[in-house]
Design a protein around this motif. Structure first.
Motif, PDB file in Angstrom:
ATOM      1  N   ASN A 103       4.133 -18.926  -3.447  1.00 48.91           N
ATOM      2  CA  ASN A 103       4.517 -17.567  -3.069  1.00 48.91           C
ATOM      3  C   ASN A 103       3.570 -16.534  -3.681  1.00 48.91           C
ATOM      4  OD1 ASN A 103       6.031 -18.497  -5.588  1.00 48.91           O
ATOM      5  ND2 ASN A 103       6.176 -16.273  -5.777  1.00 48.91           N
ATOM      6  N   TYR A 104       3.069 -16.843  -4.889  1.00 42.53           N
ATOM      7  CA  TYR A 104       2.375 -15.811  -5.663  1.00 42.53           C
ATOM      8  C   TYR A 104       1.132 -15.238  -4.979  1.00 42.53           C
ATOM      9  CZ  TYR A 104       0.125 -13.176  -9.309  1.00 42.53           C
ATOM     10  OH  TYR A 104      -0.482 -12.156 -10.007  1.00 42.53           O
ATOM     11  N   PRO A 105       0.256 -16.069  -4.368  1.00 40.62           N
ATOM     12  CA  PRO A 105      -0.913 -15.471  -3.714  1.00 40.62           C
ATOM     13  C   PRO A 105      -0.547 -14.469  -2.616  1.00 40.62           C
ATOM     14  CG  PRO A 105      -1.270 -17.808  -4.048  1.00 40.62           C
ATOM     15  CD  PRO A 105       0.162 -17.544  -4.384  1.00 40.62           C
ATOM     16  N   PHE A 106       0.600 -14.645  -1.963  1.00 38.63           N
ATOM     17  CA  PHE A 106       1.009 -13.699  -0.919  1.00 38.63           C
ATOM     18  C   PHE A 106       1.529 -12.404  -1.529  1.00 38.63           C
ATOM     19  CE2 PHE A 106       0.909 -17.806   1.037  1.00 38.63           C
ATOM     20  CZ  PHE A 106       0.322 -17.556   2.263  1.00 38.63           C
ATOM     21  N   TYR A 107       2.259 -12.528  -2.624  1.00 39.97           N
ATOM     22  CA  TYR A 107       2.665 -11.328  -3.359  1.00 39.97           C
ATOM     23  C   TYR A 107       1.430 -10.573  -3.854  1.00 39.97           C
ATOM     24  CZ  TYR A 107       4.091  -8.559  -7.389  1.00 39.97           C
ATOM     25  OH  TYR A 107       4.254  -7.533  -8.299  1.00 39.97           O
ATOM     26  N   ASP A 108       0.474 -11.300  -4.384  1.00 35.82           N
ATOM     27  CA  ASP A 108      -0.720 -10.694  -4.948  1.00 35.82           C
ATOM     28  C   ASP A 108      -1.557  -9.997  -3.878  1.00 35.82           C
ATOM     29  OD1 ASP A 108      -2.471 -10.210  -7.177  1.00 35.82           O
ATOM     30  OD2 ASP A 108      -3.812 -11.741  -6.376  1.00 35.82           O
ATOM     31  N   ALA A 109      -1.663 -10.624  -2.703  1.00 39.02           N
ATOM     32  CA  ALA A 109      -2.505 -10.067  -1.639  1.00 39.02           C
ATOM     33  C   ALA A 109      -1.811  -8.950  -0.866  1.00 39.02           C
ATOM     34  CB  ALA A 109      -2.937 -11.177  -0.679  1.00 39.02           C
ATOM     35  N   PHE A 110      -0.516  -9.121  -0.582  1.00 40.39           N
ATOM     36  CA  PHE A 110       0.185  -8.208   0.331  1.00 40.39           C
ATOM     37  C   PHE A 110       1.093  -7.213  -0.374  1.00 40.39           C
ATOM     38  CE2 PHE A 110      -0.997 -11.676   3.138  1.00 40.39           C
ATOM     39  CZ  PHE A 110      -1.283 -11.051   4.344  1.00 40.39           C
ATOM     40  N   LYS A 111       1.483  -7.515  -1.618  1.00 37.28           N
ATOM     41  CA  LYS A 111       2.418  -6.660  -2.365  1.00 37.28           C
ATOM     42  C   LYS A 111       3.722  -6.463  -1.593  1.00 37.28           C
ATOM     43  CE  LYS A 111      -0.412  -6.004  -5.829  1.00 37.28           C
ATOM     44  NZ  LYS A 111      -1.474  -6.948  -5.445  1.00 37.28           N
ATOM     45  N   VAL A 112       4.233  -7.567  -1.049  1.00 44.44           N
ATOM     46  CA  VAL A 112       5.522  -7.582  -0.353  1.00 44.44           C
ATOM     47  C   VAL A 112       6.408  -8.620  -1.037  1.00 44.44           C
ATOM     48  CG1 VAL A 112       4.482  -6.888   1.848  1.00 44.44           C
ATOM     49  CG2 VAL A 112       4.815  -9.342   1.333  1.00 44.44           C
ATOM     50  N   PRO A 113       7.726  -8.619  -0.741  1.00 42.04           N
ATOM     51  CA  PRO A 113       8.591  -9.645  -1.326  1.00 42.04           C
ATOM     52  C   PRO A 113       8.124 -11.053  -0.942  1.00 42.04           C
ATOM     53  CG  PRO A 113       9.907  -7.855  -0.435  1.00 42.04           C
ATOM     54  CD  PRO A 113       8.499  -7.605   0.016  1.00 42.04           C
ATOM     55  N   ALA A 114       7.726 -11.825  -1.941  1.00 46.74           N
ATOM     56  CA  ALA A 114       7.255 -13.194  -1.744  1.00 46.74           C
ATOM     57  C   ALA A 114       7.735 -14.008  -2.942  1.00 46.74           C
ATOM     58  CB  ALA A 114       5.727 -13.238  -1.627  1.00 46.74           C
TER      59      ALA A 114
END
Length: 343
Positions: free
Chosen positions: A276-287
């Motif tokens: 999940n973390y790379p998506f949170y890091d890239a998009f700054k959305v709930p991941a």
């Protein structure tokens, strides 16, 4: 007389539970979700779930997991012949269930020095003309570590809980949504490679999708869901619980307290240790990652005995089915109501 006999036969069938079988074998007859309110979408999702979810059977879950976690796949180390077999299995599942590739093929390839890795991505377009431009990602990693310390001559680290269990869940939800067509938003079903090498596969995909300006609403990664927690504990927990209202919303959509807070998640740094973390890091959305493994209920993490016969398939089937209305509520909400806490 024939008409009377036919009517009697129908009455007998319905009286013996035949109606359930008729519903279960005709999921395509269920209409997609309609309506403009979150309440209506959730209510309709729950009706769809009650009629179709039994198609997600313990036997199918067990069969899929036993193959992915079999010795034939040699522990699914990224770059190995075993993980190639797993990738082909996932692709065939997508093809069988009319899940399209998101890119030119199902594979999102990347390199780690001389090793070639593949994420396997399935795509199901949303049925709402506006919301289909927004995406939800459901993911898990299908790689494992290959081998581990020998026990009684066995060196294959089969990775049944870690993370064949999450992989099977994502495949079953892909099958479910392809049958019901109950998703207003578009869904990417993402099976990651090289998680065990430091989230390399998910990092590559997150950066690629960000570069393509994907409108990502939420991302959930399912990590080790093959064993149940203690009876007094909530069914599953979410990493980064305090970072968004996702747990609260999923429980509301599912009409049950399924997803909770794990006190040790922060000290174990679980939010940053899963795909999940790379998506949170890239998009700054709930991941977030959701798991039922809490370090007290399974002794075989990165061990050769993380095998299919250690999995609780009743628990897995129950979890996968219970998550359906929660996922549908999130995927079909008329607005982006799951938000980061700082928004």
């Amino acid at each position: 007389m024939k008409k009377i006999l036919s009517l009697l036969a129908i009455v007998i069938i319905l009286g013996c539970g035949g109606q359930k079988n008729i519903i279960e074998t005709n999921p395509d007859s269920i209409k997609p979700l309609v309506g403009n309110t979150e309440e209506q979408a959730t209510r309709t999702a729950s009706i769809v779930n009650s009629e179709v979810h039994n198609n997600i059977s313990l036997e199918v879950i067990k069969s899929s997991l036993e193959y992915i976690a079999s010795d034939e796949l040699e522990g699914r180390n990224t770059g190995s012949e075993g993980i190639e077999k797993a990738a082909v299995f996932i692709e065939n599942q997508f093809k069988t269930n009319n899940i399209k590739p998101y890119f030119e093929t199902y594979r999102d390839s990347f390199n780690i020095k001389e090793i070639i890795g593949y994420n396997v991505i399935g795509y199901l377009e949303g049925n709402d003309p506006e919301l289909k431009n927004e995406f939800v990602i459901l993911g898990a990693h299908y790689d494992h570590i290959g081998t581990a310390k020998a026990v009684n001559g066995d060196v294959i680290a089969n990775g049944a809980n870690d993370d064949a269990s999450g992989t099977v869940a994502v495949l079953e939800w892909a099958k479910y949504f392809s049958k019901t067509k109950s998703n207003k938003r578009s869904i990417l079903f993402t099976l990651f490679s090289a998680e065990e090498m430091g989230l390399k596969g998910s990092e590559h995909l997150a950066k690629r999708l960000k570069k393509e300006n994907l409108d990502l609403y939420t991302m959930i990664n399912f990590e080790m869901i093959g064993v149940p927690r203690a009876e007094h504990e909530i069914m599953a927990y979410i990493s980064g619980y305090e970072k968004s209202n996702m747990a609260e919303k999923l429980n509301a959509y599912g009409s049950a307290e399924m997803i909770g807070f794990f006190p040790k998640a922060k000290s174990f740094n679980l939010f940053m240790r899963s795909d999940n973390y790379p998506f949170y890091d890239a998009f700054k959305v709930p991941a977030h990652a959701i798991s039922t493994f809490d370090f007290t209920n399974f002794d075989y993490y990165h061990h050769v005995d993380d095998e299919a016969d250690k999995m609780d398939f009743n628990h897995m089937t129950n979890f996968i089915n219970k998550m359906i209305p929660a996922l549908e509520g999130m995927i079909n909400a008329p607005t982006k109501v799951i938000k980061m806490d700082n928004e």
